[in-house]
Scaffold this motif. Structure first.
Motif, PDB file in Angstrom:
ATOM      1  N   ALA A   1      51.644  37.536  46.731  1.00  0.00           N
ATOM      2  CA  ALA A   1      50.382  37.095  47.330  1.00  0.00           C
ATOM      3  C   ALA A   1      50.394  37.451  48.810  1.00  0.00           C
ATOM      4  CB  ALA A   1      50.207  35.592  47.142  1.00  0.00           C
ATOM      5  N   LEU A   2      49.603  38.460  49.165  1.00  0.00           N
ATOM      6  CA  LEU A   2      49.551  38.917  50.552  1.00  0.00           C
ATOM      7  C   LEU A   2      48.277  38.422  51.225  1.00  0.00           C
ATOM      8  CD1 LEU A   2      50.872  42.600  50.626  1.00  0.00           C
ATOM      9  CD2 LEU A   2      51.874  40.574  51.674  1.00  0.00           C
ATOM     10  N   ASP A   3      48.135  37.123  51.308  1.00  0.00           N
ATOM     11  CA  ASP A   3      46.951  36.542  51.929  1.00  0.00           C
ATOM     12  C   ASP A   3      47.189  36.426  53.433  1.00  0.00           C
ATOM     13  OD1 ASP A   3      45.684  36.305  49.439  1.00  0.00           O
ATOM     14  OD2 ASP A   3      46.815  34.500  49.022  1.00  0.00           O
ATOM     15  N   LEU A   4      47.220  37.604  54.062  1.00  0.00           N
ATOM     16  CA  LEU A   4      47.484  37.679  55.493  1.00  0.00           C
ATOM     17  C   LEU A   4      46.270  38.253  56.212  1.00  0.00           C
ATOM     18  CD1 LEU A   4      51.102  39.179  55.316  1.00  0.00           C
ATOM     19  CD2 LEU A   4      50.480  36.807  55.772  1.00  0.00           C
ATOM     20  N   PRO A   5      45.962  37.769  57.417  1.00  0.00           N
ATOM     21  CA  PRO A   5      44.780  38.251  58.130  1.00  0.00           C
ATOM     22  C   PRO A   5      44.960  39.625  58.767  1.00  0.00           C
ATOM     23  CG  PRO A   5      45.913  36.619  59.455  1.00  0.00           C
ATOM     24  CD  PRO A   5      46.618  36.661  58.128  1.00  0.00           C
TER      25      PRO A   5
ATOM     26  N   LEU B   1      46.229  43.517  58.643  1.00  0.00           N
ATOM     27  CA  LEU B   1      46.537  44.581  57.685  1.00  0.00           C
ATOM     28  C   LEU B   1      47.924  45.158  57.911  1.00  0.00           C
ATOM     29  CD1 LEU B   1      45.715  46.437  55.392  1.00  0.00           C
ATOM     30  CD2 LEU B   1      44.497  47.865  57.042  1.00  0.00           C
ATOM     31  N   ASP B   2      48.316  45.373  59.159  1.00  0.00           N
ATOM     32  CA  ASP B   2      49.626  45.970  59.431  1.00  0.00           C
ATOM     33  C   ASP B   2      50.749  45.051  58.956  1.00  0.00           C
ATOM     34  OD1 ASP B   2      49.148  44.043  61.381  1.00  0.00           O
ATOM     35  OD2 ASP B   2      49.953  45.247  63.038  1.00  0.00           O
ATOM     36  N   ALA B   3      50.573  43.746  59.120  1.00  0.00           N
ATOM     37  CA  ALA B   3      51.590  42.793  58.666  1.00  0.00           C
ATOM     38  C   ALA B   3      51.673  42.773  57.149  1.00  0.00           C
ATOM     39  CB  ALA B   3      51.270  41.395  59.197  1.00  0.00           C
ATOM     40  N   ALA B   4      50.522  42.859  56.491  1.00  0.00           N
ATOM     41  CA  ALA B   4      50.495  42.878  55.028  1.00  0.00           C
ATOM     42  C   ALA B   4      51.182  44.126  54.499  1.00  0.00           C
ATOM     43  CB  ALA B   4      49.053  42.814  54.533  1.00  0.00           C
TER      44      ALA B   4
ATOM     45  N   ILE C   1      50.562  43.557  43.802  1.00  0.00           N
ATOM     46  CA  ILE C   1      50.137  42.877  45.026  1.00  0.00           C
ATOM     47  C   ILE C   1      48.858  42.095  44.749  1.00  0.00           C
ATOM     48  CG2 ILE C   1      49.292  43.215  47.381  1.00  0.00           C
ATOM     49  CD1 ILE C   1      50.947  45.843  47.407  1.00  0.00           C
ATOM     50  N   LYS C   2      48.868  40.820  45.133  1.00  0.00           N
ATOM     51  CA  LYS C   2      47.671  39.987  44.987  1.00  0.00           C
ATOM     52  C   LYS C   2      47.002  39.835  46.340  1.00  0.00           C
ATOM     53  CE  LYS C   2      47.129  35.660  45.497  1.00  0.00           C
ATOM     54  NZ  LYS C   2      45.954  34.836  45.842  1.00  0.00           N
ATOM     55  N   LEU C   3      45.733  40.221  46.398  1.00  0.00           N
ATOM     56  CA  LEU C   3      44.961  40.111  47.623  1.00  0.00           C
ATOM     57  C   LEU C   3      43.857  39.085  47.419  1.00  0.00           C
ATOM     58  CD1 LEU C   3      44.686  43.924  48.410  1.00  0.00           C
ATOM     59  CD2 LEU C   3      46.319  42.279  49.350  1.00  0.00           C
ATOM     60  N   GLY C   4      43.858  38.064  48.249  1.00  0.00           N
ATOM     61  CA  GLY C   4      42.897  36.979  48.090  1.00  0.00           C
ATOM     62  C   GLY C   4      41.729  37.084  49.054  1.00  0.00           C
ATOM     63  N   LEU C   5      40.971  35.996  49.150  1.00  0.00           N
ATOM     64  CA  LEU C   5      39.764  35.972  49.964  1.00  0.00           C
ATOM     65  C   LEU C   5      40.032  36.244  51.441  1.00  0.00           C
ATOM     66  CD1 LEU C   5      37.640  32.997  48.579  1.00  0.00           C
ATOM     67  CD2 LEU C   5      37.006  35.411  48.641  1.00  0.00           C
ATOM     68  N   GLU C   6      41.110  35.675  51.961  1.00  0.00           N
ATOM     69  CA  GLU C   6      41.386  35.854  53.390  1.00  0.00           C
ATOM     70  C   GLU C   6      41.554  37.332  53.715  1.00  0.00           C
ATOM     71  OE1 GLU C   6      44.521  34.353  56.865  1.00  0.00           O
ATOM     72  OE2 GLU C   6      44.810  33.726  54.795  1.00  0.00           O
ATOM     73  N   PHE C   7      42.352  38.023  52.907  1.00  0.00           N
ATOM     74  CA  PHE C   7      42.584  39.445  53.145  1.00  0.00           C
ATOM     75  C   PHE C   7      41.309  40.251  52.926  1.00  0.00           C
ATOM     76  CE2 PHE C   7      43.559  43.752  51.968  1.00  0.00           C
ATOM     77  CZ  PHE C   7      44.575  44.123  52.838  1.00  0.00           C
TER      78      PHE C   7
END
Length: 225
Positions: free
Chosen positions: A9-13, A15-18, A32-38
């Motif tokens: 779960a890469l729910d990070l704001p 992009l480079d960190a994700a 890779i799971k991308l949620g609403l925040e991403f």
């Protein structure tokens, strides 16, 4: 779909960190799971960038609206060819049917039953008298009738749902290691317990992302499976 059931779960704001986190653990995860925040922060561009890693993408958007709107949203992400997309089962059968009809041929559409952050008291507060198990079973049955590929449920319910939906595709979030912090999750199990109960995909975020050594954490979790 990878044989490794772990979806990070890469729910990070950022992009480079994700991207950096995904690259670090790519050899020990299955997707890779991308949620609403991403998705709200980076949209199609962000998804495209992470697709370059060659891992399946799970868009955890939990779409929930009138049938026409959800179908249109599904068509809008069609070009991204996600492996999995989530909708809310409480949107009703017609919404679920339209979402599945609008999805790409290779996209699994799965419905969220009861969020893992909710317990019986929370359900009661929003007018649902059933406990999480009863509600998840009811919504799984409705999702199956609507022609979806599967559902999202906690590890507590996946075993019972698997018994009634033998060929369903089951996504289990809210997983924590025995010695880990629960954070805002209330109905949790370990990755091994969820897999044994019938989970197809294990969504794991903070136990890997928040570890001192994310690669070692991902490797250790994979080893338990």
């Amino acid at each position: 779909m990878s044989n490794n059931p772990i979806y990070l779960a890469l729910d990070l704001p950022r992009l480079d960190a994700a991207e950096a986190m995904a690259r670090k653990v790519a050899s020990h995860i299955g997707g890779i799971k991308l949620g609403l925040e991403f998705f709200c922060a980076h949209g199609h561009h962000g998804v495209r960038e992470l697709q370059k890693l060659g891992l399946p993408i799970f868009l955890d958007l939990k779409l929930h609206d009138i049938p026409n709107t959800v179908a249109a949203a599904m068509q809008a992400i069609h070009v991204l060819e996600p492996a999995i997309v989530t909708i809310h089962a409480t949107g009703g059968r017609a919404m679920m049917e339209d979402a599945k009809a609008a999805a790409g041929e290779n996209t699994k559409v799965v419905a969220v039953t009861v969020l893992t952050s909710l317990d019986s008291d929370d359900l009661g507060a929003i007018g649902i008298k059933a406990d999480p198990m009863e509600q998840a079973l009811r919504l799984a049955e409705l999702s199956q009738a609507a022609g979806l590929d599967g559902i999202v449920c906690s590890g507590h319910e996946v075993g019972a749902i698997h018994k009634q939906w033998k060929d369903g595709f089951f996504v289990v979030p809210g997983l924590r290691l025995p010695d880990g912090k629960h954070s805002d999750q209330k109905r949790i199990v370990s990755p091994r317990e969820a897999r044994d109960a019938g989970a197809s995909v294990l969504v794991i975020g903070r136990p890997i992302r928040g570890a001192e050594d994310p690669l070692a954490a991902a490797r250790a979790i994979e080893a338990t499976l």
